[in-house]
Design an enzyme around this catalytic site. Structure first.
Site, short mmCIF file in Angstrom:
data_model
loop_
_atom_site.label_atom_id
_atom_site.label_comp_id
_atom_site.label_asym_id
_atom_site.label_seq_id
_atom_site.Cartn_x
_atom_site.Cartn_y
_atom_site.Cartn_z
N CYS A 49 8.70 -2.85 2.26
CA CYS A 49 8.11 -1.60 2.32
C CYS A 49 7.29 -1.17 0.98
CB CYS A 49 9.28 -0.53 2.88
SG CYS A 49 8.96 1.16 2.29
N CYS A 52 8.15 2.04 -0.71
CA CYS A 52 9.61 1.96 -1.34
C CYS A 52 9.26 1.24 -2.67
CB CYS A 52 10.49 0.65 -0.55
SG CYS A 52 10.85 1.67 1.12
#
Length: 124
Positions: A49, A52
């Site tokens: 991700c 993230c």
């Protein structure tokens, strides 16, 4: 080699990010009496991700500087800990779930560090 039981491990110091390695450890951190007055920010993330990953340096810096005495940051990899991810019914990554006194008090979805910081300031 030596093997140490988790049970005798001291709670995480409040000045860093902590990677949990499972459900039991997560519950131990959020329900530890020593952490009762601390705000616990659980960062549910994944290695693939991109947002993230972009949040990670800021969270590291908060854990070491701005919030080192008031907040415990806990990183939870949703791919490794599906049971925690399901428990929080995570639909968006990253999701930050804030705990105090062993209970969820707030959450911030998505990589909105401004909103996360405001939420931390409100509850810490």
């Amino acid at each position: 080699g030596f093997s140490f039981s988790c049970r005798h491990r001291p709670p995480p110091p409040a000045n860093r990010l902590y990677e949990v390695n499972g459900d039991a450890e997560f519950h131990r951190i959020v329900s530890d009496a020593q952490n009762a007055n601390m705000l616990i920010v659980n960062d549910l993330h994944a290695t693939w991700c991109r947002p993230c990953l972009q949040c990670a340096p800021t969270l590291n810096s908060w854990a070491l500087n701005d919030y080192k005495t008031s907040v415990i940051f806990v990183k939870i990899d949703v791919d490794q800990h599906g049971e925690l991810s399901n428990q929080f019914s995570i639909g968006v990554l990253p999701t930050f779930v804030l705990f105090k006194h062993g209970k969820e008090i707030s959450r911030v979805t998505g990589a909105d560090l401004g909103e996360l910081r405001r939420t931390i300031e409100k509850f810490k």
